[in-house]
Design a protein around this motif. Structure first.
Motif, PDB file in Angstrom:
ATOM      1  N   LEU A  70      21.051 -32.401-151.057  1.00  0.00           N
ATOM      2  CA  LEU A  70      19.971 -32.453-150.067  1.00  0.00           C
ATOM      3  C   LEU A  70      20.332 -33.299-148.849  1.00  0.00           C
ATOM      4  CD1 LEU A  70      16.832 -32.634-152.389  1.00  0.00           C
ATOM      5  CD2 LEU A  70      17.822 -30.650-151.219  1.00  0.00           C
ATOM      6  N   VAL A  71      21.055 -34.392-149.045  1.00  0.00           N
ATOM      7  CA  VAL A  71      21.447 -35.235-147.916  1.00  0.00           C
ATOM      8  C   VAL A  71      22.355 -34.439-146.977  1.00  0.00           C
ATOM      9  CG1 VAL A  71      22.708 -37.315-147.228  1.00  0.00           C
ATOM     10  CG2 VAL A  71      21.155 -37.393-149.191  1.00  0.00           C
ATOM     11  N   THR A  72      23.342 -33.760-147.541  1.00  0.00           N
ATOM     12  CA  THR A  72      24.250 -32.940-146.724  1.00  0.00           C
ATOM     13  C   THR A  72      23.478 -31.831-146.026  1.00  0.00           C
ATOM     14  OG1 THR A  72      26.086 -33.422-148.222  1.00  0.00           O
ATOM     15  CG2 THR A  72      26.322 -31.503-146.775  1.00  0.00           C
ATOM     16  N   ALA A  73      22.596 -31.169-146.740  1.00  0.00           N
ATOM     17  CA  ALA A  73      21.798 -30.085-146.151  1.00  0.00           C
ATOM     18  C   ALA A  73      20.958 -30.603-144.985  1.00  0.00           C
ATOM     19  CB  ALA A  73      20.908 -29.446-147.211  1.00  0.00           C
ATOM     20  N   ASP A  74      20.354 -31.780-145.137  1.00  0.00           N
ATOM     21  CA  ASP A  74      19.545 -32.362-144.065  1.00  0.00           C
ATOM     22  C   ASP A  74      20.398 -32.713-142.843  1.00  0.00           C
ATOM     23  OD1 ASP A  74      17.248 -32.117-145.554  1.00  0.00           O
ATOM     24  OD2 ASP A  74      17.165 -34.242-146.143  1.00  0.00           O
ATOM     25  N   ILE A  75      21.594 -33.242-143.068  1.00  0.00           N
ATOM     26  CA  ILE A  75      22.498 -33.587-141.961  1.00  0.00           C
ATOM     27  C   ILE A  75      22.900 -32.325-141.202  1.00  0.00           C
ATOM     28  CG2 ILE A  75      24.822 -34.439-141.406  1.00  0.00           C
ATOM     29  CD1 ILE A  75      24.411 -36.483-143.722  1.00  0.00           C
ATOM     30  N   ILE A  76      23.216 -31.270-141.911  1.00  0.00           N
ATOM     31  CA  ILE A  76      23.599 -30.006-141.267  1.00  0.00           C
ATOM     32  C   ILE A  76      22.423 -29.441-140.481  1.00  0.00           C
ATOM     33  CG2 ILE A  76      24.227 -27.592-141.730  1.00  0.00           C
ATOM     34  CD1 ILE A  76      25.965 -28.727-144.073  1.00  0.00           C
ATOM     35  N   THR A  77      21.227 -29.472-141.046  1.00  0.00           N
ATOM     36  CA  THR A  77      20.033 -28.978-140.351  1.00  0.00           C
ATOM     37  C   THR A  77      19.784 -29.778-139.074  1.00  0.00           C
ATOM     38  OG1 THR A  77      19.040 -28.208-142.405  1.00  0.00           O
ATOM     39  CG2 THR A  77      17.533 -28.606-140.570  1.00  0.00           C
ATOM     40  N   ALA A  78      19.902 -31.107-139.158  1.00  0.00           N
ATOM     41  CA  ALA A  78      19.701 -31.961-137.979  1.00  0.00           C
ATOM     42  C   ALA A  78      20.768 -31.698-136.923  1.00  0.00           C
ATOM     43  CB  ALA A  78      19.707 -33.431-138.386  1.00  0.00           C
ATOM     44  N   SER A  79      22.005 -31.493-137.350  1.00  0.00           N
ATOM     45  CA  SER A  79      23.090 -31.220-136.412  1.00  0.00           C
ATOM     46  C   SER A  79      22.861 -29.895-135.683  1.00  0.00           C
ATOM     47  CB  SER A  79      24.425 -31.180-137.165  1.00  0.00           C
ATOM     48  OG  SER A  79      25.467 -30.797-136.308  1.00  0.00           O
ATOM     49  N   ARG A  80      22.433 -28.872-136.406  1.00  0.00           N
ATOM     50  CA  ARG A  80      22.166 -27.574-135.771  1.00  0.00           C
ATOM     51  C   ARG A  80      20.998 -27.673-134.799  1.00  0.00           C
ATOM     52  NH1 ARG A  80      23.016 -23.966-141.251  1.00  0.00           N
ATOM     53  NH2 ARG A  80      25.282 -23.881-141.085  1.00  0.00           N
ATOM     54  N   ALA A  81      19.953 -28.404-135.159  1.00  0.00           N
ATOM     55  CA  ALA A  81      18.797 -28.577-134.267  1.00  0.00           C
ATOM     56  C   ALA A  81      19.207 -29.326-132.996  1.00  0.00           C
ATOM     57  CB  ALA A  81      17.679 -29.313-134.992  1.00  0.00           C
ATOM     58  N   SER A  82      20.044 -30.337-133.147  1.00  0.00           N
ATOM     59  CA  SER A  82      20.525 -31.098-131.992  1.00  0.00           C
ATOM     60  C   SER A  82      21.361 -30.214-131.073  1.00  0.00           C
ATOM     61  CB  SER A  82      21.346 -32.292-132.472  1.00  0.00           C
ATOM     62  OG  SER A  82      21.879 -32.996-131.387  1.00  0.00           O
ATOM     63  N   ALA A  83      22.213 -29.383-131.645  1.00  0.00           N
ATOM     64  CA  ALA A  83      23.045 -28.480-130.844  1.00  0.00           C
ATOM     65  C   ALA A  83      22.166 -27.526-130.036  1.00  0.00           C
ATOM     66  CB  ALA A  83      24.007 -27.707-131.740  1.00  0.00           C
ATOM     67  N   ILE A  84      21.090 -27.044-130.622  1.00  0.00           N
ATOM     68  CA  ILE A  84      20.175 -26.146-129.919  1.00  0.00           C
ATOM     69  C   ILE A  84      19.469 -26.887-128.788  1.00  0.00           C
ATOM     70  CG2 ILE A  84      18.018 -24.829-130.163  1.00  0.00           C
ATOM     71  CD1 ILE A  84      19.107 -24.064-133.003  1.00  0.00           C
ATOM     72  N   ARG A  85      19.021 -28.110-129.048  1.00  0.00           N
ATOM     73  CA  ARG A  85      18.354 -28.909-128.009  1.00  0.00           C
ATOM     74  C   ARG A  85      19.293 -29.225-126.852  1.00  0.00           C
ATOM     75  NH1 ARG A  85      16.527 -31.721-132.453  1.00  0.00           N
ATOM     76  NH2 ARG A  85      18.000 -33.389-132.036  1.00  0.00           N
ATOM     77  N   ASP A  86      20.585 -29.318-127.125  1.00  0.00           N
ATOM     78  CA  ASP A  86      21.575 -29.662-126.099  1.00  0.00           C
ATOM     79  C   ASP A  86      21.948 -28.504-125.183  1.00  0.00           C
ATOM     80  OD1 ASP A  86      21.734 -32.251-126.998  1.00  0.00           O
ATOM     81  OD2 ASP A  86      23.626 -31.981-128.080  1.00  0.00           O
ATOM     82  N   VAL A  87      21.558 -27.282-125.519  1.00  0.00           N
ATOM     83  CA  VAL A  87      21.989 -26.112-124.740  1.00  0.00           C
ATOM     84  C   VAL A  87      21.617 -26.220-123.265  1.00  0.00           C
ATOM     85  CG1 VAL A  87      21.636 -23.621-124.417  1.00  0.00           C
ATOM     86  CG2 VAL A  87      22.193 -24.535-126.673  1.00  0.00           C
ATOM     87  N   PRO A  88      20.378 -26.546-122.889  1.00  0.00           N
ATOM     88  CA  PRO A  88      20.064 -26.617-121.455  1.00  0.00           C
ATOM     89  C   PRO A  88      20.938 -27.628-120.696  1.00  0.00           C
ATOM     90  CG  PRO A  88      18.043 -26.557-122.729  1.00  0.00           C
ATOM     91  CD  PRO A  88      19.175 -26.751-123.704  1.00  0.00           C
ATOM     92  N   GLY A  89      21.185 -28.793-121.270  1.00  0.00           N
ATOM     93  CA  GLY A  89      22.041 -29.785-120.622  1.00  0.00           C
ATOM     94  C   GLY A  89      23.473 -29.305-120.497  1.00  0.00           C
ATOM     95  N   LYS A  90      23.964 -28.628-121.525  1.00  0.00           N
ATOM     96  CA  LYS A  90      25.325 -28.087-121.469  1.00  0.00           C
ATOM     97  C   LYS A  90      25.416 -26.980-120.431  1.00  0.00           C
ATOM     98  CE  LYS A  90      26.414 -29.320-126.222  1.00  0.00           C
ATOM     99  NZ  LYS A  90      26.578 -28.831-127.593  1.00  0.00           N
ATOM    100  N   GLU A  91      24.355 -26.167-120.319  1.00  0.00           N
ATOM    101  CA  GLU A  91      24.322 -25.134-119.283  1.00  0.00           C
ATOM    102  C   GLU A  91      24.411 -25.764-117.890  1.00  0.00           C
ATOM    103  OE1 GLU A  91      20.728 -22.857-120.097  1.00  0.00           O
ATOM    104  OE2 GLU A  91      21.879 -21.042-119.767  1.00  0.00           O
TER     105      GLU A  91
END
Length: 126
Positions: free
Chosen positions: A18-39
Motif C-alpha cells: 500500500l505504501v508503494t501504491a500510494d507513492i506511485i498514485t501521488a507521483s502520477r497525480a503530481s505529473a498531471i498537475r505539472d503539465v501546464p507549467g511544463k507546457e
C-alpha cells in the motif's frame, strides 16, 4: 517461491504494498498537475524535440539566467500558450522512426538543433 523476506509485489495487475501504491498514485497525480507549467516552459524555451517514453533523454542547454527566469515564469504564470506547438519525436529505433509518420508524428534520429545539446539513448541504434 515467494517468502516473507521477498513478498509478492504485484498480483492481478495490482501493487500489493500500500505504501508503494500510494507513492506511485501521488507521483502520477503530481505529473498531471505539472503539465501546464511544463507546457509553458517548453513553449517559452522553444523546446520541440523529445524522445519516446522509455527510450532515452533529450538534453538541452540554456544560459543560466534565461533558464532561471523562464522556470520562475512557468511556475508563477497561469497562462497557457495560445497555440500548441508541434513536436519532433526522437528515437534510436528505426522501426519507431519508420512507424511514427504513419500516425501523423514528426520523427527522426537525434540531430542538433539550436538548444538541443544531446540525446541519451537507452538502446543501441538499430
Amino acid at each position: 517461491m515467494w517468502t516473507s523476506d521477498k513478498p509478492l509485489f504485484i498480483k492481478g495487475g495490482r501493487i500489493l504494498d500500500l505504501v508503494t501504491a500510494d507513492i506511485i498514485t501521488a507521483s502520477r497525480a503530481s505529473a498531471i498537475r505539472d503539465v501546464p507549467g511544463k507546457e509553458r516552459l517548453c513553449a517559452s524555451l522553444d523546446i520541440r524535440s523529445a524522445p519516446l517514453a522509455n527510450e532515452g533523454f533529450a538534453t538541452y542547454s540554456f544560459p543560466r539566467l534565461r533558464m532561471l527566469a523562464t522556470l520562475k515564469n512557468a511556475r508563477d504564470s497561469e497562462t497557457l500558450p495560445t497555440e500548441p506547438h508541434s513536436w519532433h519525436i526522437l528515437s534510436s529505433q528505426k522501426a519507431a522512426i519508420d512507424t511514427l509518420p504513419s500516425v501523423g508524428s514528426d520523427a527522426g534520429l537525434f540531430g542538433p538543433t539550436s538548444m538541443l545539446a544531446g540525446y541519451i539513448a537507452f538502446f543501441d541504434a538499430e
